[in-house]
Structures are given as C-alpha cells and as structure tokens.
Design a protein around this motif. Sequence first.
Motif, PDB file in Angstrom:
ATOM      1  N   SER A 110      45.888  45.311  38.884  1.00 22.50           N
ATOM      2  CA  SER A 110      44.917  45.383  37.732  1.00 22.50           C
ATOM      3  C   SER A 110      45.562  44.503  36.534  1.00 22.50           C
ATOM      4  O   SER A 110      46.428  44.917  35.912  1.00 22.50           O
ATOM      5  CB  SER A 110      44.742  46.498  37.351  1.00 22.50           C
ATOM      6  OG  SER A 110      44.172  47.275  38.237  1.00 22.50           O
ATOM      7  N   ARG A 113      44.001  42.147  31.138  1.00 22.12           N
ATOM      8  CA  ARG A 113      42.962  41.549  30.505  1.00 22.12           C
ATOM      9  C   ARG A 113      41.559  42.210  31.113  1.00 22.12           C
ATOM     10  O   ARG A 113      40.511  41.903  30.680  1.00 22.12           O
ATOM     11  CB  ARG A 113      43.134  39.985  30.493  1.00 22.12           C
ATOM     12  CG  ARG A 113      43.944  39.560  29.526  1.00 22.12           C
ATOM     13  CD  ARG A 113      43.842  38.198  29.236  1.00 22.12           C
ATOM     14  NE  ARG A 113      44.830  37.648  28.225  1.00 22.12           N
ATOM     15  CZ  ARG A 113      44.465  36.619  27.683  1.00 22.12           C
ATOM     16  NH1 ARG A 113      43.350  35.665  28.051  1.00 22.12           N
ATOM     17  NH2 ARG A 113      45.295  35.947  27.006  1.00 22.12           N
ATOM     18  N   LEU A 114      41.697  42.663  32.528  1.00 19.31           N
ATOM     19  CA  LEU A 114      40.534  43.049  33.234  1.00 19.31           C
ATOM     20  C   LEU A 114      40.293  44.514  32.971  1.00 19.31           C
ATOM     21  O   LEU A 114      39.364  44.919  33.581  1.00 19.31           O
ATOM     22  CB  LEU A 114      40.887  42.644  34.588  1.00 19.31           C
ATOM     23  CG  LEU A 114      40.788  41.266  35.074  1.00 19.31           C
ATOM     24  CD1 LEU A 114      40.865  40.967  36.645  1.00 19.31           C
ATOM     25  CD2 LEU A 114      39.460  40.835  34.562  1.00 19.31           C
ATOM     26  N   HIS A 115      41.216  45.226  32.348  1.00 17.94           N
ATOM     27  CA  HIS A 115      40.954  46.832  31.816  1.00 17.94           C
ATOM     28  C   HIS A 115      40.592  47.397  33.263  1.00 17.94           C
ATOM     29  O   HIS A 115      39.534  48.211  33.254  1.00 17.94           O
ATOM     30  CB  HIS A 115      39.549  46.728  30.914  1.00 17.94           C
ATOM     31  CG  HIS A 115      40.046  46.203  29.644  1.00 17.94           C
ATOM     32  ND1 HIS A 115      40.842  46.708  28.682  1.00 17.94           N
ATOM     33  CD2 HIS A 115      39.771  44.823  29.216  1.00 17.94           C
ATOM     34  CE1 HIS A 115      40.929  45.862  27.534  1.00 17.94           C
ATOM     35  NE2 HIS A 115      40.350  44.739  27.921  1.00 17.94           N
ATOM     36  N   ARG A 117      39.969  46.574  36.402  1.00 16.71           N
ATOM     37  CA  ARG A 117      39.473  45.745  37.682  1.00 16.71           C
ATOM     38  C   ARG A 117      40.417  45.087  38.284  1.00 16.71           C
ATOM     39  O   ARG A 117      41.265  44.662  37.638  1.00 16.71           O
ATOM     40  CB  ARG A 117      38.299  44.848  37.179  1.00 16.71           C
ATOM     41  CG  ARG A 117      37.622  44.169  38.147  1.00 16.71           C
ATOM     42  CD  ARG A 117      36.496  43.627  37.884  1.00 16.71           C
ATOM     43  NE  ARG A 117      36.624  42.268  37.032  1.00 16.71           N
ATOM     44  CZ  ARG A 117      36.601  41.141  37.500  1.00 16.71           C
ATOM     45  NH1 ARG A 117      36.793  41.150  38.847  1.00 16.71           N
ATOM     46  NH2 ARG A 117      37.137  40.161  36.684  1.00 16.71           N
ATOM     47  N   THR A 124      47.000  36.467  40.159  1.00 15.44           N
ATOM     48  CA  THR A 124      47.750  37.223  39.067  1.00 15.44           C
ATOM     49  C   THR A 124      49.192  36.704  38.941  1.00 15.44           C
ATOM     50  O   THR A 124      49.792  35.969  39.711  1.00 15.44           O
ATOM     51  CB  THR A 124      47.797  38.566  38.968  1.00 15.44           C
ATOM     52  OG1 THR A 124      48.738  39.135  40.030  1.00 15.44           O
ATOM     53  CG2 THR A 124      46.351  39.240  39.450  1.00 15.44           C
ATOM     54  N   TRP A 246      38.122  35.477  32.871  1.00 19.00           N
ATOM     55  CA  TRP A 246      38.770  36.451  32.129  1.00 19.00           C
ATOM     56  C   TRP A 246      40.193  35.777  31.354  1.00 19.00           C
ATOM     57  O   TRP A 246      40.813  36.553  30.639  1.00 19.00           O
ATOM     58  CB  TRP A 246      38.843  37.643  33.244  1.00 19.00           C
ATOM     59  CG  TRP A 246      39.865  37.434  34.374  1.00 19.00           C
ATOM     60  CD1 TRP A 246      39.223  36.958  35.529  1.00 19.00           C
ATOM     61  CD2 TRP A 246      41.127  37.466  34.408  1.00 19.00           C
ATOM     62  NE1 TRP A 246      40.281  36.826  36.494  1.00 19.00           N
ATOM     63  CE2 TRP A 246      41.297  36.958  35.935  1.00 19.00           C
ATOM     64  CE3 TRP A 246      42.243  37.804  33.674  1.00 19.00           C
ATOM     65  CZ2 TRP A 246      42.357  37.145  36.385  1.00 19.00           C
ATOM     66  CZ3 TRP A 246      43.633  37.795  34.503  1.00 19.00           C
ATOM     67  CH2 TRP A 246      43.888  37.387  35.652  1.00 19.00           C
ATOM     68  N   GLN A 249      38.511  33.669  28.410  1.00 14.11           N
ATOM     69  CA  GLN A 249      37.864  34.466  27.383  1.00 14.11           C
ATOM     70  C   GLN A 249      37.958  35.895  27.686  1.00 14.11           C
ATOM     71  O   GLN A 249      37.297  36.708  28.383  1.00 14.11           O
ATOM     72  CB  GLN A 249      36.245  34.164  27.362  1.00 14.11           C
ATOM     73  CG  GLN A 249      36.066  32.732  27.083  1.00 14.11           C
ATOM     74  CD  GLN A 249      34.353  32.405  27.065  1.00 14.11           C
ATOM     75  OE1 GLN A 249      33.571  33.228  27.631  1.00 14.11           O
ATOM     76  NE2 GLN A 249      33.939  31.415  26.332  1.00 14.11           N
ATOM     77  N   PRO A 250      39.132  36.573  27.179  1.00 14.01           N
ATOM     78  CA  PRO A 250      39.305  37.882  27.490  1.00 14.01           C
ATOM     79  C   PRO A 250      38.405  38.796  26.869  1.00 14.01           C
ATOM     80  O   PRO A 250      37.852  38.622  25.765  1.00 14.01           O
ATOM     81  CB  PRO A 250      40.628  37.964  26.758  1.00 14.01           C
ATOM     82  CG  PRO A 250      40.866  36.927  25.594  1.00 14.01           C
ATOM     83  CD  PRO A 250      40.141  35.661  26.230  1.00 14.01           C
ATOM     84  N   SER A 251      38.099  40.158  27.444  1.00 16.78           N
ATOM     85  CA  SER A 251      37.010  40.917  27.023  1.00 16.78           C
ATOM     86  C   SER A 251      37.448  41.386  25.735  1.00 16.78           C
ATOM     87  O   SER A 251      36.223  41.772  25.165  1.00 16.78           O
ATOM     88  CB  SER A 251      36.965  41.690  28.227  1.00 16.78           C
ATOM     89  OG  SER A 251      38.051  42.560  28.312  1.00 16.78           O
ATOM     90  N   THR A 252      38.480  41.543  25.449  1.00 16.12           N
ATOM     91  CA  THR A 252      38.813  42.289  23.785  1.00 16.12           C
ATOM     92  C   THR A 252      39.482  41.121  23.123  1.00 16.12           C
ATOM     93  O   THR A 252      40.441  40.406  23.616  1.00 16.12           O
ATOM     94  CB  THR A 252      39.773  43.315  24.194  1.00 16.12           C
ATOM     95  OG1 THR A 252      40.728  42.962  24.942  1.00 16.12           O
ATOM     96  CG2 THR A 252      39.078  44.436  25.043  1.00 16.12           C
TER      97      THR A 252
END
Length: 349
Positions: A110, A113-115, A117, A124, A246, A249-252
């Motif tokens: 995990s 950046r995928l929190h 997932r 990776t 991801w 454009q990271p989710s946070t």
Amino acid sequence: MCSVIFYRRQNLHLRWILLQPQLFRNIRFYFTKKLGEIKPIGFISSLFCHKRGTPRQPTICPHARGVLTLDRLIVNNPQYTLEGLEEFSHIWLIFVFHKNEKEFVRSKVSPPRLHGRKVGLYSTRSPHRPNPIGLSLAKLDYVEDSSLYLSGIDLLDGTPILDIKPYIPEYDTPQSLPDSSETEQVESRQSWSNSSSFHENACENEGDLNLENRRNRMLHRESCIENCLCEESENYSAKYVRVPAWIVQPSTPKLNVMFTHRATRQLNMFSKNAKDPNFLLKFLRSPAETLKTITSILSEDPRPIHIRNREEEEFYYFTVDNLHVTCWFYDGVAEVVRILPVSRGRHLK
C-alpha cells in the motif's frame, strides 16, 4: 521416418523440461555465489539517522546533504576512480536498504498516496523487496579527494552504496517514437513539401518573374515544417511516458506546515558555529535552511498509513541533522511544537 523424428523431438523436449529445474538451480547457485562477492564501495554520512522523517523520494528536500566516502579497501587510490565525475551535476546511487528488517516480502503493498489501496510490489518503490536494492538520484555538489558531497538525498546515515553512475539526460530520459498515424502525417507533410518544391521548380523553368518571392515562400514553408517536427519531437517524451494517476495527482494535497513561537525560538538556537555541540548543525547551514528542510519533509506527510488512520491525535517525532522534532497533524496542517537537540530527545533512540 517422420514418426521417429517426431518422437525424438518430443523426447528431447521432455528431457529439456525435466532438466530445467536443475539448470535453474545451477544458475541460481552461480549468481548467488557472485552476489556474495559484491561489497559496498562506501557508506553515506547523512543528516537522516532514523527512518522516521526521511524523505521517501530524492529531490524532495534540496538541502538534505550527505557525504559519500569511498572505501580504500575496495579500490586502491579511490580518488582516481572519481576523475571526471565532477563534470556531471547529478549521479545515480545504487544502495542497499540496510534497515529493512522484514524477513518476508508481500506481493502487494500500500503506497502512502493510495491510502490503503494495494498494488503490486513491482509497481511501487517499496523498500521491502526480495532483493533490498534501491536506486536514488542525488545532486553532486563537489568532489574532494575520495569523497562526494551530495544534496537532495533520501538516504539514511550509514547506507551502504554498491555503485555510482553519472546521470545523463540524453540516455536517462525516455525518448519515444511517434505512432504510425503521426508518422504518416509527418511523411505527408514532407511529400507535400517535395511536391510544392517540384511545382515551383517547374514554374521557374517557365521563366516566372517572381522567383525571389517563391523562394521566400518556400523557405517559410520549410521552416514551418521543421518547427512542427521539432515541437512534436519535444513533446514525444512528455506524451509517451506514462505513469499512474495516483503519482501525478495524489488524492490529498500537500500539508501546510506551521511552527509555534517556542519551536521557532528553539530552532534559532542551532547554527553552524554554535559553541554548544548539542546545537551544532552538521549538514544544514543555517536556521533558515533547517526550517525549509523540515517544511519540505512535513508537507509530504511522512507518516505511514497505519499512523495516519488512527482516530486519536498523537505527537509525531523525527530527527534531521542534530535536531529532534516534535509535531502533530490536524485538518491538513502539520504543526511543529518543539525542537530539541538529538541528544536530549527521549524518542527514536
């Protein structure tokens, strides 16, 4: 006769299949023996002494400095191996994740950046790999004797370095060719140019009086075509290099970093010329540079996922250079509340 040949071929194929495990065992034994002969060429002296707070990727902290000193037991006169390297601005460092304590490797991991997932290990840059080998890009500030002075590093203090390679943009930046449709478009433009040239040459043979005007138009057309081709070639790399969303454009978003008044006063006690060795900066050059480095680290949220997902708020500790930093996180903010010398910090020992 054909049946005999077929039988022999099938028999050889069967023998090949049966011999494969033994062949692979022999190959594995050979490479294991060769890998056992691999020795570090040197070790990094870094401002990061603990995994906590160490940047996950290089170039995140431009002021993160380190020194790589080559081992004289590996190569005689190691300073000679570095001749010419000072002409390069960046280098690749091949290193070992020497703090990797896990005895098993997961097929899926995990990334932060995928929190939570999971994706495949090899998609990776997780340090927990079958072969704990890493690749890092560092800025080469200068070379002195058998030591390399680096910045923008993401390596722990004492990291074993296996090899050094110069960074060469011409080779290390992917160069892609256009697809077939774009190739056809380029060829059609070139054929159009050739046909136009042929037509105007014919006009010249007929004694056209506007020869100079036609030449100017042709030069303009050719320059337009060349410019189009150059623009396309510059866009090939950006267009054909592909990374997951991801990554781009990271989710946070990045965190805002704040310092309390007390933390700011404590930070200003550190300097390159401090009389008290507890407040002496080893790699960073000033309190201002130290503030920028701490901000770069915290803005990327260095906490692992399992700590981020905890409901209760708690302090987070990490070290950088000779500083022990205490902070906490809330509402997209990382606030530094205390900065002490590493020798006085009670955590991460």
